[in-house]
Design a protein around this motif. Structure first.
Motif, mmCIF file in Angstrom:
data_model
loop_
_atom_site.group_PDB
_atom_site.id
_atom_site.type_symbol
_atom_site.label_atom_id
_atom_site.label_comp_id
_atom_site.label_asym_id
_atom_site.label_seq_id
_atom_site.Cartn_x
_atom_site.Cartn_y
_atom_site.Cartn_z
ATOM 1 N N ARG A 193 0.822 -1.210 0.000
ATOM 2 C CA ARG A 193 0.000 0.000 0.000
ATOM 3 C C ARG A 193 0.858 1.263 0.000
ATOM 4 O O ARG A 193 0.577 2.225 -0.719
ATOM 5 C CB ARG A 193 -0.921 0.004 1.227
ATOM 6 C CG ARG A 193 -2.088 -0.997 1.153
ATOM 7 C CD ARG A 193 -2.897 -0.969 2.446
ATOM 8 N NE ARG A 193 -4.110 -1.757 2.356
ATOM 9 C CZ ARG A 193 -5.270 -1.287 1.911
ATOM 10 N NH1 ARG A 193 -5.357 -0.021 1.541
ATOM 11 N NH2 ARG A 193 -6.340 -2.066 1.857
ATOM 12 N N SER A 227 0.797 4.254 -2.785
ATOM 13 C CA SER A 227 0.431 5.608 -2.349
ATOM 14 C C SER A 227 1.543 6.603 -2.617
ATOM 15 O O SER A 227 1.293 7.741 -3.026
ATOM 16 C CB SER A 227 0.082 5.600 -0.858
ATOM 17 O OG SER A 227 -1.044 4.781 -0.608
ATOM 18 N N ILE A 234 -0.803 6.367 -6.627
ATOM 19 C CA ILE A 234 -1.780 5.399 -7.137
ATOM 20 C C ILE A 234 -2.718 4.984 -6.018
ATOM 21 O O ILE A 234 -2.270 4.550 -4.952
ATOM 22 C CB ILE A 234 -1.072 4.167 -7.728
ATOM 23 C CG1 ILE A 234 -0.175 4.586 -8.910
ATOM 24 C CG2 ILE A 234 -2.082 3.111 -8.166
ATOM 25 C CD1 ILE A 234 0.693 3.465 -9.441
ATOM 26 N N GLU A 235 -4.004 5.116 -6.251
ATOM 27 C CA GLU A 235 -4.979 4.727 -5.240
ATOM 28 C C GLU A 235 -5.036 3.203 -5.123
ATOM 29 O O GLU A 235 -5.060 2.479 -6.127
ATOM 30 C CB GLU A 235 -6.362 5.268 -5.615
ATOM 31 C CG GLU A 235 -7.430 5.014 -4.563
ATOM 32 C CD GLU A 235 -8.761 5.638 -4.929
ATOM 33 O OE1 GLU A 235 -9.755 5.373 -4.225
ATOM 34 O OE2 GLU A 235 -8.803 6.398 -5.934
ATOM 35 N N VAL A 236 -5.037 2.724 -3.877
ATOM 36 C CA VAL A 236 -5.081 1.280 -3.647
ATOM 37 C C VAL A 236 -6.473 0.756 -3.988
ATOM 38 O O VAL A 236 -7.485 1.275 -3.508
ATOM 39 C CB VAL A 236 -4.744 0.949 -2.181
ATOM 40 C CG1 VAL A 236 -4.887 -0.557 -1.932
ATOM 41 C CG2 VAL A 236 -3.336 1.421 -1.835
ATOM 42 N N ASN A 237 -6.520 -0.261 -4.824
ATOM 43 C CA ASN A 237 -7.778 -0.884 -5.224
ATOM 44 C C ASN A 237 -7.964 -2.181 -4.436
ATOM 45 O O ASN A 237 -7.263 -3.163 -4.694
ATOM 46 C CB ASN A 237 -7.757 -1.171 -6.730
ATOM 47 C CG ASN A 237 -9.068 -1.740 -7.236
ATOM 48 O OD1 ASN A 237 -9.926 -2.164 -6.468
ATOM 49 N ND2 ASN A 237 -9.240 -1.753 -8.552
#
Length: 343
Positions: free
Chosen positions: A203, A207, A211-214
């Motif tokens: 994560r 971050s 990049i947003e964690v999916n």
């Protein structure tokens, strides 16, 4: 004519050292210099001296046995750790009893009872938790215990680990540097502290790159090849939104991902990149050779037995809170299973 039986005094005279030094070289080799150990071993060979280990253990009220709890003896990850521990224990005059707990608390408790019954002098835990009999024991009478591989939150016993969060960050960052942004993570069981730390590293890497964690790209496995296959089949079935890279929390799961990718006609690393964790023997010999986080497993074992022997030297003393855990460094080994993000 009866042949004279060599004594420890004979060894000391031949080696040119004191009897106390011979005793330390035999029973506490970690506190004696390598050159002194070599002198003593040469003298032992020359004189034919044989230490009476049973008599020594009776005199010291010890069993001469070290108990090692392993969650799954069939997992190849543990082989080098066990070798490092056994070699160090043997040099110090101890035997090793391996308890395969299969992650069952009842089995852990049964083995831990060996300490209370003096069937073992000390214990090394590789399974990430204290057995119930030890967790409920008053601090002042806890037998010598060392934790290795999996830290136990809130436990102040001597611990030897790697920095799992940092290692997972490094692995994920490698994929990011190759241009991947849709990166799946095949994690371990939710209850495992390794899972928590490695997910945190994954994560943080995403971050830090904006990049947003999916959450849909994080799949829970159990470190096995089979769970890697299941995860990859589930995540790769949507050809439009499938990940271009996988960071797996074990080499077994990474190999499972490669198996599933090949089933679907995908090429590794041309269509999908894969990183594992541990660097087991098969990792370098798979097709393609696996990029992975190398854990110095033998060194983990050597450090664990070294801490335990030092703890045995202070037997009877109230255990002092351990300093910061001993952190053994990892290394990212880049092989042919990772490549640039496909365009």
């Amino acid at each position: 004519m009866i042949e004279k039986i060599a004594t420890i005094e004979d060894v000391a005279e031949h080696a040119g050292v004191s009897i106390a030094t011979v005793s330390r070289a035999l029973h506490k080799p970690h506190v004696v210099s390598e050159s002194t150990r070599e002198k003593v071993q040469t003298a032992i060979a020359a004189t034919g001296y044989t230490a009476n280990v049973m008599a020594r253990n009776l005199r010291l009220n010890r069993s001469g046995m070290i108990l090692l709890l392993v969650p799954d003896i069939g997992n190849p990850f543990f082989s080098e750790i066990l070798s490092g521990i056994e070699q160090g224990a043997s040099k110090a005059g101890y035997n090793v009893l391996i308890g395969d707990t299969q992650n069952e608390p009842e089995r852990e408790a049964t083995y831990a009872a060996y300490l209370r019954s003096n069937q073992a002098d000390a214990m090394i835990l590789l399974n990430g938790r204290l057995p119930a009999p030890l967790a409920n024991t008053p601090r002042g009478i806890i037998p010598p215990v060392v934790i290795a591989c999996e830290r136990i939150p809130g436990c102040n016993l001597p611990t030897v680990i790697i920095d799992n969060e940092k290692a997972a960050y490094s692995a994920t960052k490698h994929l990011l540097d190759l241009g991947h942004s849709r990166i799946a993570h095949i994690a371990g069981p939710a209850s495992n502290i390794l899972t928590t730390d490695r997910v945190a590293g994954y994560r943080r890497a995403l971050s830090s790159s904006g990049i947003e964690v999916n959450p849909s790209l994080i799949y829970r496995g159990d470190f096995s090849i089979e769970s890697g296959i299941s995860a990859a089949r589930a995540l790769l079935k949507d050809s439009k939104n499938r990940p271009t890279a996988f960071f797996c929390s074990s080499d077994g799961m990474a190999i499972g991902v490669i198996v599933a990718a090949k089933e679907l006609g995908l090429r590794v690393p041309h269509d999908v990149s894969v990183i594992g964790f541990d660097d087991i023997h098969l990792a370098a010999n798979y097709d393609p050779p696996l990029t992975t986080v190398r854990q110095p497993r033998r060194r983990l074992g050597e450090q664990a037995i070294s801490l335990l022997l030092a703890r045995l030297d202070k037997a009877g003393a109230i255990p002092e809170p351990a300093e910061n855990p001993v952190i053994v460094p990892t290394e990212l080994i880049i092989r042919q299973s990772t490549g640039p993000c496909p365009t």
